[in-house]
Scaffold this active site. Structure first.
Site: not given
Length: 497
Positions: A34, A135
């Protein structure tokens, strides 16, 4: 301060400074893949003339400082700054795959409030945050953004096919197709994910769905985070239209504004290569590795004189194998006869296990045609002319990097989006072989490696070359990802003012 008053202050500040450079705060989930994808996104926004703050958890921020020259990075990227926030977990917590629910729980219980306070206190700064990019597995940030009155864009770092399958979980539960336990017929067809009716099987869905009840926490988590993503006004995906176009059309029925800007790593390299000389000499792609990169493997690769002869092996940043499994893989790799470069993280072997001893024959064969390293520069390795195959966990970053480099894959997925990624690699895109749910005994590993590097070599390389051309076309000027990035930057400017 009440919410309405806070919103009015944020709006007034934006009206008072319409010509200021937008300030974007990018907040990734605290995992290596990520962070990698979203840091590259942050750098692309900087190249587009925006000011960007990259927010990491304190734990990962400290690790990045330990293994990367962040200060040098800051000097090369004057529009980029780094901040840290607590994940609420004690220092000794392993933050490992088997404890991933702890991370989510703590982010919601602890980090959410700290994040809100950070944004509120920042409103008095000379350059307050005007846009959030968070995110997509941390959708509590949507609640905070709406409360504080700052526009938010969600970024999903996994594949579109994985995200779409997660959006379909409520219907799958309603029709009784999930959950299912490990003793079910794993080759049973899944018919209720539009666009995948002809090839999706139980084993291709996330391993989180292999549970007793639909109330299982992991199922509820991935379903809820997917559904909450649709509350955002727009979505960034690290993919490209020629790769996942049919699936993207289904997602657009739920989220109208989608920016497909992948492969992000390749788009960033292209932008840097084509930037003005004054920019290209100062800005280079920054590293966000959570382990020390060992580049001695590149010297070893340079010594391999036969093109596309080396198998690269890496199971990513989270996956673990038992000691027994490691030795089976090791024997299988040696027995295949192919040279191999294998990334074995310090924490990648779980449990004690017997696993056998390292025989003299195994050591000698490894010295002859193998190289082991704890962490490696994956993009550089996949781009090396000696590399002809990739044994991978099918993480999305790894999949895209392999597709862009034209390197066929053997997929041995572990969790999350990796199961469905591996099915698309083998069945839809034809750029690899799926070893999902197979025993990793040495005979199987040897057979799969020989099939990739010898038996199906020409067929797989032809398909990979075609997909690579699609990927390269989309990041060129006028390509879909190139244009979508430009649209994203303009939309951020418009929203911020």
């Amino acid at each position: 301060m009440n919410t309405e008053k806070l919103k009015l202050q944020v709006q007034q500040r934006a009206m008072d400074a319409p010509n200021k450079v937008p300030h974007v705060l990018v907040f990734p989930f605290p995992g290596q893949s990520h962070i990698n994808a979203m840091l590259k996104l942050a750098q692309l926004l900087c190249l587009g003339g925006l000011r960007v703050t990259f927010l990491n958890t304190q734990h990962n921020h400290d690790r990045i400082l330990r293994f990367n020259d962040v200060h040098s990075s800051l000097s090369r990227w004057p529009g980029l700054s780094f901040r840290a926030i607590s994940d609420g977990l004690p220092a000794e917590h392993p933050r490992s795959l088997d404890r991933f629910l702890d991370i989510f729980d703590s982010l919601k219980a602890n980090t959410k409030q700290l994040f809100r306070e950070m944004l509120i206190s920042g409103r008095s700064e000379s350059e307050p945050v005007t846009c959030l990019i968070a995110d997509g597995v941390m959708t509590f940030t949507i609640d905070v953004a709406q409360e504080v009155g700052i526009p938010i864009i969600v970024c999903r770092t996994a594949s579109a096919c994985s995200f779409w399958s997660n959006l379909c979980i409520p219907r799958l539960i309603e029709e009784g197709e999930v959950p299912f336990q490990g003793d079910a017929d794993m080759d049973g067809a899944i018919r209720l994910v539009p666009g995948m009716e002809t090839f999706l099987r139980r084993r291709d869905l996330s391993n989180f769905l292999r549970a007793k009840e639909h109330t299982d926490r992991a199922i509820q988590l991935i379903m809820t985070e997917a559904l909450n993503t649709c509350r955002a006004s727009s979505l960034i995906l690290n993919t490209f239209e020629d790769l996942e176009g049919p699936i993207l059309s289904h997602i657009r029925s739920r989220i109208s504004t989608i920016y497909t800007i992948g492969p992000i790593h390749a788009l960033l390299k292209s932008k840097l290569a084509n930037s003005l000389p004054s920019t290209s000499t100062t800005c280079t792609s920054s590293s966000s590795d959570l382990w020390k990169v060992d580049k001695t493997c590149m010297t070893w690769l340079d010594s391999q004189t036969i093109r596309k002869s080396v198998l690269f092996v890496s199971f990513g940043s989270y996956a673990t194998v038992t000691r027994d499994e490691m030795f089976e893989f090791w024997h299988g790799l040696v027995n295949s006869g192919s040279p191999f470069l294998w990334v074995v993280r310090p924490d990648s072997v779980a449990g004690k296990g017997e696993g056998g001893h390292i025989s003299a024959e195994l050591e000698e064969a490894t010295r002859e045609r193998g190289f082991l390293v704890e962490w490696a520069p994956q993009e550089e390795i996949l781009a090396h002319p000696a590399v002809g195959g990739f044994l991978t966990h099918s993480g999305w970053n790894s999949t895209l990097e392999s597709i862009y480099a034209g390197v066929p894959m053997i997929c041995w997925p572990f969790f999350g989006d990796q199961q469905i990624n591996s099915r698309f690699v083998s069945e839809v895109w034809g750029v690899g072989l799926d070893m999902k749910d197979r025993s990793c005994d040495r005979e199987t590993v040897e057979k799969m490696v020989r099939e990739l590097m010898e038996g199906k070599r020409e067929e797989l390389h032809k398909s990979s070359d075609e997909m690579t051309e699609f990927a390269r076309r989309c990041i060129r000027e006028g390509g879909s990802s190139y244009c979508n990035l430009e649209r994203l930057i303009e939309d951020i400017r418009s929203t911020s003012s």
